[in-house]
Design an enzyme around this catalytic site. Sequence first.
Site, PDB file in Angstrom:
ATOM      1  CB  SER A  74     -38.974  50.937  14.964  1.00 51.89           C
ATOM      2  OG  SER A  74     -40.448  51.544  15.048  1.00 51.89           O
ATOM      3  CG  ASP A 194     -45.102  47.911  10.455  1.00 50.02           C
ATOM      4  OD1 ASP A 194     -45.614  48.132  11.241  1.00 50.02           O
ATOM      5  OD2 ASP A 194     -43.606  48.340  10.427  1.00 50.02           O
ATOM      6  CG  HIS A 223     -43.115  47.453  14.119  1.00 44.92           C
ATOM      7  ND1 HIS A 223     -43.117  48.617  13.111  1.00 44.92           N
ATOM      8  CD2 HIS A 223     -42.522  47.829  14.977  1.00 44.92           C
ATOM      9  CE1 HIS A 223     -42.212  49.488  13.575  1.00 44.92           C
ATOM     10  NE2 HIS A 223     -41.899  49.193  14.928  1.00 44.92           N
TER      11      HIS A 223
END
Length: 258
Positions: A74, A194, A223
């Site tokens: 991320s 996601d 995610h």
Amino acid sequence: MLHGSGPGTTGSGAWATTAQALGTAWHFVAPDQAGFGRTPIPAGSRGGLRLWTEQAAGLMDALGIESYAVVGHSMGGAVALALAAARPQQVTRVVAVSTMGAPGAPLSADLDAIWAAPASPLGARDMLSRLVLDQALVTESAVAARAAAMRAGAAAFASLFPPPRARWADELALSAQTLAEVRAPALLVHGAEDQVTPLGTAALPLLEHLADVRLHVLGRCGHVPAIEHPLEFRQLLSCFLRRGPLPEPELATPAPTA
């Protein structure tokens, strides 16, 4: 190995299970980035992509490690790509998981909610439910552990992504020029479902900007592929990091003409 940006996230919390499962074949470095875990934000700073990139590079310099692969999740994926661009002679591989950093990628509603999550069991439960597709993974023990970590880091985290939050997503986006400077082979790993960093706006645009890139999409995955599909994620990671340099393509010799 660089963690993401959710409140309560730490290097060990994000990567310890993956590192332990891959055994002693690798030397793992999983720091808390500034504003997370045990790493404070330097006086006069707010955090951000430049600071996190400089800290990651400085850590590896301090450890005397001259070449290394970098894995980021991320927010950490954006830092990993920025580090590869800044240190092309040192970074040998890049793995960007559910990554941020694509030019023009907007702030998703789920990421906005995660950055705003209160440091409480209710906030932890809401955040975890947004991170994973399979809600069975949002256990009482996971909620309690994340709520405790959120409370411990609440003061530092409050300064990182205050509203309006779209500006912080923009700050984590890399320019086309920076991405073009990434020379290391890159692997993008992304969940098809996601909603925090959606596939279409977060990963697919990077295919146009990275010189040596491949994308692996996991179905029925949100995610956090390392938690939702741990075995496959470890296999992808291990195989990619073990790869040697690709051979140069052979050019066909033209046939003689009369």
